[in-house]
Design an enzyme around this catalytic site. Structure first.
Site, PDB file in Angstrom:
ATOM      1  N   TYR A 131      48.459  71.252  69.146  1.00  0.00           N
ATOM      2  CA  TYR A 131      48.619  69.798  69.338  1.00  0.00           C
ATOM      3  C   TYR A 131      48.444  69.062  68.012  1.00  0.00           C
ATOM      4  CZ  TYR A 131      47.885  65.129  71.326  1.00  0.00           C
ATOM      5  OH  TYR A 131      47.982  63.778  71.633  1.00  0.00           O
TER       6      TYR A 131
HETATM    7  N1  LIG Z   1      46.039  60.195  76.136  1.00  0.00           N
HETATM    8  C1  LIG Z   1      45.527  60.374  74.904  1.00  0.00           C
HETATM    9  O1  LIG Z   1      44.308  60.465  74.723  1.00  0.00           O
HETATM   10  C2  LIG Z   1      46.444  60.419  73.730  1.00  0.00           C
HETATM   11  C3  LIG Z   1      45.896  60.274  72.460  1.00  0.00           C
HETATM   12  C4  LIG Z   1      46.729  60.310  71.352  1.00  0.00           C
HETATM   13  C5  LIG Z   1      48.094  60.495  71.522  1.00  0.00           C
HETATM   14  N2  LIG Z   1      48.595  60.647  72.773  1.00  0.00           N
HETATM   15  C6  LIG Z   1      50.050  60.850  72.897  1.00  0.00           C
HETATM   16  O2  LIG Z   1      50.592  59.831  73.685  1.00  0.00           O
HETATM   17  C7  LIG Z   1      51.790  60.287  74.304  1.00  0.00           C
HETATM   18  C8  LIG Z   1      51.730  59.953  75.776  1.00  0.00           C
HETATM   19  O3  LIG Z   1      50.649  60.666  76.358  1.00  0.00           O
HETATM   20  P1  LIG Z   1      49.911  60.152  77.678  1.00  0.00           P
HETATM   21  O4  LIG Z   1      48.473  60.188  77.411  1.00  0.00           O
HETATM   22  O5  LIG Z   1      50.562  58.922  78.171  1.00  0.00           O
HETATM   23  O6  LIG Z   1      50.224  61.401  78.602  1.00  0.00           O
HETATM   24  P2  LIG Z   1      50.873  61.504  80.036  1.00  0.00           P
HETATM   25  O7  LIG Z   1      50.734  62.929  80.403  1.00  0.00           O
HETATM   26  O8  LIG Z   1      50.318  60.454  80.925  1.00  0.00           O
HETATM   27  O9  LIG Z   1      52.412  61.148  79.756  1.00  0.00           O
HETATM   28  C9  LIG Z   1      53.245  62.013  79.054  1.00  0.00           C
HETATM   29  C10 LIG Z   1      54.609  61.987  79.729  1.00  0.00           C
HETATM   30  O10 LIG Z   1      55.488  62.824  78.962  1.00  0.00           O
HETATM   31  C11 LIG Z   1      56.332  63.461  79.886  1.00  0.00           C
HETATM   32  N3  LIG Z   1      56.925  64.665  79.312  1.00  0.00           N
HETATM   33  C12 LIG Z   1      56.307  65.828  78.986  1.00  0.00           C
HETATM   34  N4  LIG Z   1      57.201  66.715  78.560  1.00  0.00           N
HETATM   35  C13 LIG Z   1      58.415  66.101  78.595  1.00  0.00           C
HETATM   36  C14 LIG Z   1      59.735  66.504  78.272  1.00  0.00           C
HETATM   37  N5  LIG Z   1      59.999  67.759  77.839  1.00  0.00           N
HETATM   38  N6  LIG Z   1      60.737  65.614  78.409  1.00  0.00           N
HETATM   39  C15 LIG Z   1      60.492  64.362  78.878  1.00  0.00           C
HETATM   40  N7  LIG Z   1      59.266  63.931  79.209  1.00  0.00           N
HETATM   41  C16 LIG Z   1      58.245  64.795  79.074  1.00  0.00           C
HETATM   42  C17 LIG Z   1      55.417  63.806  81.062  1.00  0.00           C
HETATM   43  O11 LIG Z   1      56.172  64.095  82.228  1.00  0.00           O
HETATM   44  C18 LIG Z   1      54.587  62.553  81.163  1.00  0.00           C
HETATM   45  O12 LIG Z   1      55.146  61.626  82.069  1.00  0.00           O
HETATM   46  C19 LIG Z   1      51.861  61.776  74.023  1.00  0.00           C
HETATM   47  O13 LIG Z   1      52.768  62.015  72.986  1.00  0.00           O
HETATM   48  C20 LIG Z   1      50.447  62.121  73.606  1.00  0.00           C
HETATM   49  O14 LIG Z   1      50.390  63.236  72.776  1.00  0.00           O
HETATM   50  C21 LIG Z   1      47.810  60.601  73.880  1.00  0.00           C
HETATM   51  O1  LIG Z   2      43.862  62.224  69.698  1.00  0.00           O
HETATM   52  S1  LIG Z   2      42.606  62.920  70.002  1.00  0.00           S
HETATM   53  O2  LIG Z   2      41.473  62.004  70.089  1.00  0.00           O
HETATM   54  O3  LIG Z   2      42.331  63.941  69.005  1.00  0.00           O
HETATM   55  C1  LIG Z   2      42.798  63.658  71.518  1.00  0.00           C
HETATM   56  C2  LIG Z   2      42.605  64.998  71.666  1.00  0.00           C
HETATM   57  C3  LIG Z   2      42.748  65.575  72.902  1.00  0.00           C
HETATM   58  C4  LIG Z   2      43.095  64.801  73.950  1.00  0.00           C
HETATM   59  C5  LIG Z   2      43.304  65.426  75.278  1.00  0.00           C
HETATM   60  O4  LIG Z   2      42.190  65.351  76.054  1.00  0.00           O
HETATM   61  C6  LIG Z   2      43.283  63.472  73.811  1.00  0.00           C
HETATM   62  C7  LIG Z   2      43.128  62.894  72.566  1.00  0.00           C
END
Ligand SMILES: NC(=O)c1ccc[n+]([C@@H]2O[C@H](COP(=O)([O-])OP(=O)(O)OC[C@H]3O[C@@H](n4cnc5c(N)ncnc54)[C@H](O)[C@@H]3O)[C@@H](O)[C@H]2O)c1
Ligand SMILES: O=S(=O)(O)c1ccc(CO)cc1
Length: 224
Positions: A131
């Site tokens: 990741y």
């Molecule tokens: N939640 C956190 O703590 C966090 C922190 C930093 C970054 N992010 C990033 O934010 C973005 C959104 O994450 P989130 O927390 O809303 O997660 P989430 O799981 O709620 O949403 C992610 C969405 O992406 C979709 N997805 C996954 N694979 C896919 C594909 N191959 N094609 C199309 N859609 C696809 C899933 O179906 C889901 O609806 C991600 O890129 C994640 O890495 C999240």
């Molecule tokens: O963006 S981070 O804070 O590093 C992070 C790491 C892991 C996850 C999944 O729980 C969410 C955010």
């Protein structure tokens, strides 16, 4: 004429909040996701499906939020297919979406791309090697496209959230979440709506002198 935004991962979490916030700003929003509930069922890892979607749809704003957390384990235990699957969605998906949709923006002389990266891509997280590395790649892609397109009217930026309250974290062990929150000076998770507020600014005319940049939204974590 009004602008159109395409939000990948728009059926859930940060993507869904971005779609709602951009609609509040008056954009026509199309959500794309593998999961039910999106306007468009799209697998961002499929270049054929992405190209087909781009042939049917002209967009002014692209938000790449689709992402997966991938394997949460020591790097020595990460299998080839787990590594590849994480990069397929988090990196190749973003690249393919940009390659398919940005040329139309360039031809029309205006566009905004916002990539949802992560603080993990700047700092690295233990037991999240795939990741963290994938999100570092998104930052490199963003910086590269920002420079390549700098005189085109298309701005490409990334947001780097710390841990945000979304379904992605539902399966994360409480102890892991506690550790992630302990790294945040504000000592809480962010909300998807807080991220969406920043994304909406980056997607608008209000953002005009920034490209290839990374914006932390992290309660004070990793501001370098
Ligand atoms: N939640 C956190 O703590 C966090 C922190 C930093 C970054 N992010 C990033 O934010 C973005 C959104 O994450 P989130 O927390 O809303 O997660 P989430 O799981 O709620 O949403 C992610 C969405 O992406 C979709 N997805 C996954 N694979 C896919 C594909 N191959 N094609 C199309 N859609 C696809 C899933 O179906 C889901 O609806 C991600 O890129 C994640 O890495 C999240
Ligand atoms: O963006 S981070 O804070 O590093 C992070 C790491 C892991 C996850 C999944 O729980 C969410 C955010």
């Amino acid at each position: 004429m009004g602008r159109t935004a395409l939000v990948t991962g728009g059926a859930s979490g940060i993507g869904q909040a971005c779609a709602e916030r951009l609609a509040e700003d008056g954009l026509s929003v199309v959500t794309a996701d593998l999961a039910p509930g999106a306007d468009l069922r799209l697998d961002v890892t499929s270049s054929a499906a992405v190209e087909e979607a781009a042939a049917d749809l002209a967009v002014d704003v692209l938000v790449n939020s689709a992402g997966i957390i991938g394997p949460n384990k020591p790097f020595t235990e990460v299998a080839d297919d787990e590594w590849a699957a994480t990069f397929a969605v988090n990196v190749t998906g973003v690249f393919q979406m940009c390659r398919a949709f940005v040329p139309g923006m360039v031809a029309r002389g205006w566009g905004r791309v916002v990539n949802v990266a992560s603080i993990a891509g700047k700092e690295g997280n233990p037991n999240l090697a795939a990741y963290s590395a994938s999100k570092a790649a998104v930052l490199g892609l963003t910086k590269s496209l920002g420079k390549e397109l700098a005189d085109s009217g298309v701005l490409v930026n990334a947001v780097a959230p710390a841990v945000i309250e979304t379904p992605m974290n539902a399966a994360t062990a409480p102890a892991v979440l506690e550790r992630l929150v302990s790294l945040i000076p504000m000592r809480r998770m962010g909300t998807a709506h807080e991220v969406a507020e920043l994304v909406a600014w980056l997607a608008s005319d209000r953002c005009s002198f920034s490209t290839g940049a990374v914006y932390d939204i992290s309660g004070g974590r990793a501001t370098y």
